[in-house]
Design a protein around this motif. Structure first.
Motif, PDB file in Angstrom:
ATOM      1  N   ASP A   3       0.862  -1.184   0.000  1.00 19.47           N
ATOM      2  CA  ASP A   3       0.000   0.000   0.000  1.00 19.47           C
ATOM      3  C   ASP A   3       0.901   1.238   0.000  1.00 19.47           C
ATOM      4  OD1 ASP A   3      -1.655   2.179   0.753  1.00 19.47           O
ATOM      5  OD2 ASP A   3      -2.969   0.836   1.874  1.00 19.47           O
ATOM      6  N   PRO A   4       0.668   2.197  -0.918  1.00 16.81           N
ATOM      7  CA  PRO A   4       1.506   3.407  -0.958  1.00 16.81           C
ATOM      8  C   PRO A   4       1.563   4.162   0.370  1.00 16.81           C
ATOM      9  CG  PRO A   4       0.123   3.295  -2.906  1.00 16.81           C
ATOM     10  CD  PRO A   4      -0.315   2.179  -1.989  1.00 16.81           C
ATOM     11  N   LYS A   5       0.550   3.992   1.213  1.00 12.38           N
ATOM     12  CA  LYS A   5       0.542   4.696   2.503  1.00 12.38           C
ATOM     13  C   LYS A   5       1.718   4.289   3.381  1.00 12.38           C
ATOM     14  CE  LYS A   5      -4.421   5.440   2.640  1.00 12.38           C
ATOM     15  NZ  LYS A   5      -5.667   5.124   3.307  1.00 12.38           N
ATOM     16  N   ILE A   6       2.240   3.081   3.191  1.00 11.48           N
ATOM     17  CA  ILE A   6       3.358   2.630   4.028  1.00 11.48           C
ATOM     18  C   ILE A   6       4.568   3.536   3.828  1.00 11.48           C
ATOM     19  CG2 ILE A   6       4.312   0.933   2.408  1.00 11.48           C
ATOM     20  CD1 ILE A   6       4.094   0.516   6.209  1.00 11.48           C
ATOM     21  N   PHE A   7       4.764   4.020   2.603  1.00  9.04           N
ATOM     22  CA  PHE A   7       5.900   4.899   2.332  1.00  9.04           C
ATOM     23  C   PHE A   7       5.695   6.271   2.966  1.00  9.04           C
ATOM     24  CE2 PHE A   7       5.797   1.677  -0.971  1.00  9.04           C
ATOM     25  CZ  PHE A   7       7.053   1.126  -0.808  1.00  9.04           C
ATOM     26  N   GLN A   8       4.452   6.717   3.044  1.00  5.61           N
ATOM     27  CA  GLN A   8       4.151   7.972   3.734  1.00  5.61           C
ATOM     28  C   GLN A   8       4.412   7.838   5.230  1.00  5.61           C
ATOM     29  OE1 GLN A   8       0.104   8.430   2.514  1.00  5.61           O
ATOM     30  NE2 GLN A   8       0.647   9.255   0.497  1.00  5.61           N
ATOM     31  N   ILE A   9       4.044   6.715   5.797  1.00  6.11           N
ATOM     32  CA  ILE A   9       4.280   6.463   7.226  1.00  6.11           C
ATOM     33  C   ILE A   9       5.776   6.434   7.517  1.00  6.11           C
ATOM     34  CG2 ILE A   9       4.056   4.736   9.057  1.00  6.11           C
ATOM     35  CD1 ILE A   9       1.306   4.016   7.746  1.00  6.11           C
TER      36      ILE A   9
END
Length: 82
Positions: A3-9
């Motif tokens: 999930d791209p959100k993991i890179f934001q986290i």
């Protein structure tokens, strides 16, 4: 694909942001390269001993065999806006 959100986290935990892009150096075309493209990041595929893989997905921005070469690529790129 992650999930791209993991890179934001991850960026937030490093007190950074993916808002203006960023870079990922990774050795896995699916997990690292495809995942980062989904998050809007630029990518460098590090593959010191791998033969090219059969792969359907976004191509890495750069491909290199050594971490030293990856660092040189990063040093020649424009910094994102502040």
């Amino acid at each position: 694909m992650p999930d791209p959100k993991i890179f934001q986290i991850i960026a937030q935990r490093c007190e950074a942001s993916t808002q203006h892009g960023g870079w990922m150096v990774g050795d896995d075309l699916t997990l690292d390269i495809t995942g980062c493209h989904g998050a809007g990041l630029h990518t460098i595929w590090l593959h010191p001993t791998q033969a090219p893989q059969e792969f359907v997905g976004p191509s890495p921005d750069f491909t290199t065999a050594t971490v030293t070469d990856a660092v040189q690529i990063l040093l020649t790129q424009d910094a994102p806006p502040a």
